[in-house]
Design a protein around this motif. Structure first.
Motif, PDB file in Angstrom:
ATOM      1  N   LEU A 115     -32.466 -11.104 -33.416  1.00  0.00           N
ATOM      2  CA  LEU A 115     -31.357 -10.234 -33.068  1.00  0.00           C
ATOM      3  C   LEU A 115     -31.590  -9.713 -31.661  1.00  0.00           C
ATOM      4  CD1 LEU A 115     -32.615  -7.131 -33.200  1.00  0.00           C
ATOM      5  CD2 LEU A 115     -32.257  -7.415 -35.630  1.00  0.00           C
ATOM      6  N   ASP A 116     -30.544  -9.122 -31.081  1.00  0.00           N
ATOM      7  CA  ASP A 116     -30.651  -8.493 -29.764  1.00  0.00           C
ATOM      8  C   ASP A 116     -30.187  -7.053 -29.908  1.00  0.00           C
ATOM      9  OD1 ASP A 116     -30.314  -7.548 -27.132  1.00  0.00           O
ATOM     10  OD2 ASP A 116     -29.855  -9.549 -26.382  1.00  0.00           O
ATOM     11  N   MET A 117     -31.092  -6.107 -29.675  1.00  0.00           N
ATOM     12  CA  MET A 117     -30.771  -4.700 -29.845  1.00  0.00           C
ATOM     13  C   MET A 117     -29.653  -4.222 -28.934  1.00  0.00           C
ATOM     14  SD  MET A 117     -34.154  -2.441 -30.583  1.00  0.00           S
ATOM     15  CE  MET A 117     -35.336  -3.284 -29.562  1.00  0.00           C
ATOM     16  N   ASP A 118     -29.413  -4.940 -27.851  1.00  0.00           N
ATOM     17  CA  ASP A 118     -28.394  -4.517 -26.901  1.00  0.00           C
ATOM     18  C   ASP A 118     -27.042  -5.156 -27.159  1.00  0.00           C
ATOM     19  OD1 ASP A 118     -30.057  -2.743 -25.300  1.00  0.00           O
ATOM     20  OD2 ASP A 118     -31.143  -4.564 -24.759  1.00  0.00           O
ATOM     21  N   ASP A 119     -26.926  -5.913 -28.254  1.00  0.00           N
ATOM     22  CA  ASP A 119     -25.634  -6.423 -28.675  1.00  0.00           C
ATOM     23  C   ASP A 119     -24.831  -5.320 -29.360  1.00  0.00           C
ATOM     24  OD1 ASP A 119     -25.989  -8.965 -27.712  1.00  0.00           O
ATOM     25  OD2 ASP A 119     -26.487  -9.859 -29.653  1.00  0.00           O
ATOM     26  N   LEU A 120     -23.533  -5.442 -29.327  1.00  0.00           N
ATOM     27  CA  LEU A 120     -22.666  -4.508 -30.041  1.00  0.00           C
ATOM     28  C   LEU A 120     -22.849  -4.669 -31.539  1.00  0.00           C
ATOM     29  CD1 LEU A 120     -19.401  -4.973 -27.951  1.00  0.00           C
ATOM     30  CD2 LEU A 120     -21.045  -3.097 -27.777  1.00  0.00           C
ATOM     31  N   ILE A 121     -22.668  -3.579 -32.272  1.00  0.00           N
ATOM     32  CA  ILE A 121     -22.872  -3.641 -33.723  1.00  0.00           C
ATOM     33  C   ILE A 121     -21.809  -4.507 -34.391  1.00  0.00           C
ATOM     34  CG2 ILE A 121     -24.009  -1.400 -33.696  1.00  0.00           C
ATOM     35  CD1 ILE A 121     -21.537  -0.235 -35.074  1.00  0.00           C
ATOM     36  N   SER A 122     -20.708  -4.765 -33.697  1.00  0.00           N
ATOM     37  CA  SER A 122     -19.678  -5.659 -34.233  1.00  0.00           C
ATOM     38  C   SER A 122     -20.185  -7.094 -34.356  1.00  0.00           C
ATOM     39  CB  SER A 122     -18.432  -5.625 -33.353  1.00  0.00           C
ATOM     40  OG  SER A 122     -18.741  -5.981 -32.016  1.00  0.00           O
ATOM     41  N   THR A 123     -21.320  -7.397 -33.739  1.00  0.00           N
ATOM     42  CA  THR A 123     -21.951  -8.708 -33.884  1.00  0.00           C
ATOM     43  C   THR A 123     -22.294  -8.985 -35.339  1.00  0.00           C
ATOM     44  OG1 THR A 123     -22.918  -8.472 -31.678  1.00  0.00           O
ATOM     45  CG2 THR A 123     -23.877 -10.158 -33.112  1.00  0.00           C
ATOM     46  N   TRP A 124     -22.600  -7.946 -36.090  1.00  0.00           N
ATOM     47  CA  TRP A 124     -23.101  -8.124 -37.452  1.00  0.00           C
ATOM     48  C   TRP A 124     -22.249  -7.470 -38.533  1.00  0.00           C
ATOM     49  CZ3 TRP A 124     -26.213  -5.879 -33.554  1.00  0.00           C
ATOM     50  CH2 TRP A 124     -27.123  -6.755 -32.936  1.00  0.00           C
ATOM     51  N   LEU A 125     -21.631  -6.342 -38.236  1.00  0.00           N
ATOM     52  CA  LEU A 125     -20.976  -5.571 -39.291  1.00  0.00           C
ATOM     53  C   LEU A 125     -19.508  -5.952 -39.444  1.00  0.00           C
ATOM     54  CD1 LEU A 125     -22.543  -2.051 -38.609  1.00  0.00           C
ATOM     55  CD2 LEU A 125     -23.255  -3.786 -40.272  1.00  0.00           C
ATOM     56  N   PRO A 126     -18.988  -5.910 -40.664  1.00  0.00           N
ATOM     57  CA  PRO A 126     -17.602  -6.324 -40.924  1.00  0.00           C
ATOM     58  C   PRO A 126     -16.594  -5.267 -40.484  1.00  0.00           C
ATOM     59  CG  PRO A 126     -18.603  -5.522 -42.938  1.00  0.00           C
ATOM     60  CD  PRO A 126     -19.697  -5.532 -41.902  1.00  0.00           C
ATOM     61  N   THR A 127     -15.365  -5.690 -40.303  1.00  0.00           N
ATOM     62  CA  THR A 127     -14.305  -4.768 -39.881  1.00  0.00           C
ATOM     63  C   THR A 127     -14.020  -3.706 -40.939  1.00  0.00           C
ATOM     64  OG1 THR A 127     -12.643  -6.325 -40.728  1.00  0.00           O
ATOM     65  CG2 THR A 127     -13.212  -6.469 -38.391  1.00  0.00           C
ATOM     66  N   THR A 128     -14.337  -3.999 -42.193  1.00  0.00           N
ATOM     67  CA  THR A 128     -14.131  -2.991 -43.245  1.00  0.00           C
ATOM     68  C   THR A 128     -14.952  -1.740 -42.991  1.00  0.00           C
ATOM     69  OG1 THR A 128     -15.801  -4.141 -44.571  1.00  0.00           O
ATOM     70  CG2 THR A 128     -13.483  -4.622 -45.046  1.00  0.00           C
ATOM     71  N   ILE A 129     -16.078  -1.900 -42.308  1.00  0.00           N
ATOM     72  CA  ILE A 129     -16.902  -0.761 -41.906  1.00  0.00           C
ATOM     73  C   ILE A 129     -16.528  -0.299 -40.504  1.00  0.00           C
ATOM     74  CG2 ILE A 129     -19.251  -0.058 -41.276  1.00  0.00           C
ATOM     75  CD1 ILE A 129     -20.292  -1.773 -43.563  1.00  0.00           C
ATOM     76  N   LEU A 130     -16.446  -1.215 -39.574  1.00  0.00           N
ATOM     77  CA  LEU A 130     -16.213  -0.865 -38.173  1.00  0.00           C
ATOM     78  C   LEU A 130     -14.907  -0.107 -37.981  1.00  0.00           C
ATOM     79  CD1 LEU A 130     -17.278  -4.274 -36.598  1.00  0.00           C
ATOM     80  CD2 LEU A 130     -18.620  -2.152 -36.609  1.00  0.00           C
ATOM     81  N   SER A 131     -13.872  -0.470 -38.716  1.00  0.00           N
ATOM     82  CA  SER A 131     -12.569   0.166 -38.550  1.00  0.00           C
ATOM     83  C   SER A 131     -12.573   1.620 -38.981  1.00  0.00           C
ATOM     84  CB  SER A 131     -11.509  -0.601 -39.340  1.00  0.00           C
ATOM     85  OG  SER A 131     -11.782  -0.563 -40.735  1.00  0.00           O
ATOM     86  N   ARG A 132     -13.611   2.043 -39.671  1.00  0.00           N
ATOM     87  CA  ARG A 132     -13.685   3.418 -40.175  1.00  0.00           C
ATOM     88  C   ARG A 132     -14.732   4.248 -39.438  1.00  0.00           C
ATOM     89  NH1 ARG A 132     -13.882   3.189 -46.598  1.00  0.00           N
ATOM     90  NH2 ARG A 132     -13.359   5.408 -46.278  1.00  0.00           N
ATOM     91  N   LEU A 206     -26.651   2.300 -40.540  1.00  0.00           N
ATOM     92  CA  LEU A 206     -26.003   1.122 -39.968  1.00  0.00           C
ATOM     93  C   LEU A 206     -27.042   0.095 -39.527  1.00  0.00           C
ATOM     94  CD1 LEU A 206     -23.267   2.978 -37.912  1.00  0.00           C
ATOM     95  CD2 LEU A 206     -22.881   1.562 -39.953  1.00  0.00           C
ATOM     96  N   ALA A 207     -28.155   0.584 -38.959  1.00  0.00           N
ATOM     97  CA  ALA A 207     -29.230  -0.338 -38.575  1.00  0.00           C
ATOM     98  C   ALA A 207     -29.787  -1.054 -39.798  1.00  0.00           C
ATOM     99  CB  ALA A 207     -30.340   0.416 -37.856  1.00  0.00           C
ATOM    100  N   GLY A 208     -29.912  -0.347 -40.920  1.00  0.00           N
ATOM    101  CA  GLY A 208     -30.378  -0.971 -42.148  1.00  0.00           C
ATOM    102  C   GLY A 208     -29.446  -2.074 -42.616  1.00  0.00           C
ATOM    103  N   LEU A 209     -28.143  -1.831 -42.525  1.00  0.00           N
ATOM    104  CA  LEU A 209     -27.171  -2.852 -42.919  1.00  0.00           C
ATOM    105  C   LEU A 209     -27.219  -4.056 -41.984  1.00  0.00           C
ATOM    106  CD1 LEU A 209     -24.142  -0.560 -43.836  1.00  0.00           C
ATOM    107  CD2 LEU A 209     -25.670  -1.759 -45.412  1.00  0.00           C
ATOM    108  N   ILE A 210     -27.451  -3.803 -40.703  1.00  0.00           N
ATOM    109  CA  ILE A 210     -27.598  -4.903 -39.747  1.00  0.00           C
ATOM    110  C   ILE A 210     -28.836  -5.727 -40.077  1.00  0.00           C
ATOM    111  CG2 ILE A 210     -28.103  -5.445 -37.325  1.00  0.00           C
ATOM    112  CD1 ILE A 210     -26.255  -3.060 -36.599  1.00  0.00           C
ATOM    113  N   LEU A 211     -29.931  -5.070 -40.394  1.00  0.00           N
ATOM    114  CA  LEU A 211     -31.144  -5.793 -40.790  1.00  0.00           C
ATOM    115  C   LEU A 211     -30.878  -6.680 -41.996  1.00  0.00           C
ATOM    116  CD1 LEU A 211     -33.842  -2.987 -40.378  1.00  0.00           C
ATOM    117  CD2 LEU A 211     -33.768  -5.155 -39.126  1.00  0.00           C
ATOM    118  N   ASP A 212     -30.154  -6.158 -42.968  1.00  0.00           N
ATOM    119  CA  ASP A 212     -29.841  -6.948 -44.161  1.00  0.00           C
ATOM    120  C   ASP A 212     -29.058  -8.202 -43.792  1.00  0.00           C
ATOM    121  OD1 ASP A 212     -31.015  -4.852 -45.489  1.00  0.00           O
ATOM    122  OD2 ASP A 212     -29.147  -4.059 -46.316  1.00  0.00           O
ATOM    123  N   GLU A 213     -28.104  -8.036 -42.882  1.00  0.00           N
ATOM    124  CA  GLU A 213     -27.274  -9.170 -42.467  1.00  0.00           C
ATOM    125  C   GLU A 213     -28.111 -10.219 -41.745  1.00  0.00           C
ATOM    126  OE1 GLU A 213     -23.971 -11.583 -41.879  1.00  0.00           O
ATOM    127  OE2 GLU A 213     -24.215  -9.826 -43.189  1.00  0.00           O
TER     128      GLU A 213
END
Length: 389
Positions: A115-132, A206-213
């Motif tokens: 992974l790249d820590m400087d990427d946007l979180i939208s790289t990994w997380l779904p819109t169902t989360i991001l939109s909120r 959110l970081a935990g969810l990214i790790l899972d992904e």
């Protein structure tokens, strides 16, 4: 007010730390052999532990290690009802002091190119989360870990009531990051990403969810393989998800003028903002592995957590890396991160100039008979460190 509502309010009030800035295993069936305490000259740390207990703290454990000091001691009880004595090997949920483990795992995966820590979180997380989540389109993983996204903290006023009510109503099911995250969704941002520092536990969810992904499974497995086993943290496990590896001691908070045990709630919470159940020695080992000159970790990894050019300003005296606070105190470089859950307090320090680690567990929080003697104890211990070593 009902007992449950009183406990809810008390839990909110008791999320505290005594430290210098805001906080916020293998099976335990066999007892480890510990070295004999070797306190610093003219300092009786065991007596200091006893004073804290005699002043109102149910139980306390402390480990101090440096070239001049090798002390591990305990006093008081691990359980008020059974009067089981506190032991130095006892395990306790360590709250936000475990954030350094989450940050370290992310840094490891970054250096491996997973992974790249400087990427946007939208790289990994779904819109169902991001939109909120306000401003989610412009926040990075690194910003989640250094508290500069401005994302709403699920433990702040306005959402913490609902969080504590939910975990009290259903104490037996395991609560993971996605469960806790619901209490931060659709909440306003504090500021735009990168504009300021605001300590937000939600960033680590959110970081935990990214790790899972990234890993394709819950990140507790990688944390065990890479950190617990890799660093020799043999008495540490991921809270809620690895309960077969040990058992937490009782923790005490006050409500309705009664002291109540919060263990039944906190043994089932497994979140990346407070992931670890550990011992004082293992927590010292983890912090030392990250910040000491003799770290077994690659410097490229640890620099993500504490390199001076990556620290962000908290206030005039304090900076924050990833999961670690930095201060210069009396001319000494100090790295630390405490943790506070209702019923539990963790203090975790490394003083670079004297190569000293200090970790303290209290199995209480949030009421005066605990809070005052715990604070006095910490002040007294820190005085011996900064004045005598």
């Amino acid at each position: 007010m009902t007992g449950r509502k009183m406990l809810q309010k008390t839990m909110i009030a008791s999320v505290v730390c005594l430290g210098l800035a805001a906080c916020g295993s293998s099976s335990n069936s066999t007892e480890p052999t510990l070295p004999s305490p070797q306190p610093a000259p003219n300092v009786d740390y065991q007596e200091m532990l006893e004073v804290a207990v005699n002043s109102g703290v149910p139980g306390v454990i402390m480990a101090i290690e440096s070239p001049e000091i090798n002390f591990t001691g305990a006093a008081g009880v691990a359980d008020i009802d059974t009067q089981a004595p506190m032991q130095t090997y006892h395990q306790m949920p360590t709250g936000s002091s475990g954030k350094k483990a989450t940050a370290l795992l992310v840094a490891m995966l970054h250096e491996e190119g997973m992974l790249d820590m400087d990427d946007l979180i939208s790289t990994w997380l779904p819109t169902t989360i991001l939109s909120r989540i306000e401003n989610s389109e412009s926040m990075t993983l690194r910003q989640l870990l250094n508290h500069t996204t401005g994302v709403w903290d699920y433990l702040d006023d306005g959402s913490s009531d609902e969080w504590f009510e939910a975990i009290i109503d259903d104490p037996t099911s395991v609560k993971t990051d996605i469960f806790a995250l619901q209490f931060a969704l659709d909440q306003p941002a504090y500021f735009a990403p990168g504009e300021a520092f605001y300590y937000s536990n939600t960033g680590y969810l959110l970081a935990g969810l990214i790790l899972d992904e990234v890993l394709g499974e819950h990140h507790h497995t990688a944390m065990r393989e890479r950190l617990f086993i890799g660093l020799g943290m043999n008495n540490t496990y991921y809270n809620g998800l690895e309960k077969d590896k040990g058992s937490i001691i009782s923790g005490y908070a006050e409500f309705d003028d009664e002291i109540e045990n919060t263990k039944f709630i906190y043994e089932n919470i497994g979140v990346a903002d407070a992931p670890l159940v550990s011992t004082v020695e293992d927590m010292s080992l983890l912090l030392r592995a990250i910040v000491s000159e003799n770290s077994p970790l690659d410097s490229a990894i640890t620099e993500h957590l504490l390199a001076s050019d990556r620290l962000v300003q908290v206030n005039s005296e304090t900076q924050y890396g990833l999961g670690i606070f930095y201060q210069n105190i009396n001319g000494k470089d100090v790295y630390h991160h405490g943790g506070g859950d209702p019923g539990y307090i963790t203090e975790n320090y490394y003083v670079a100039d004297s190569d000293l680690t200090l970790t303290v567990f209290f199995n209480c929080s949030g009421y005066e008979d605990c809070q005052a003697p715990a604070a006095n104890f910490m002040n007294s211990v820190l005085e011996t460190i900064f004045e005598d070593n």
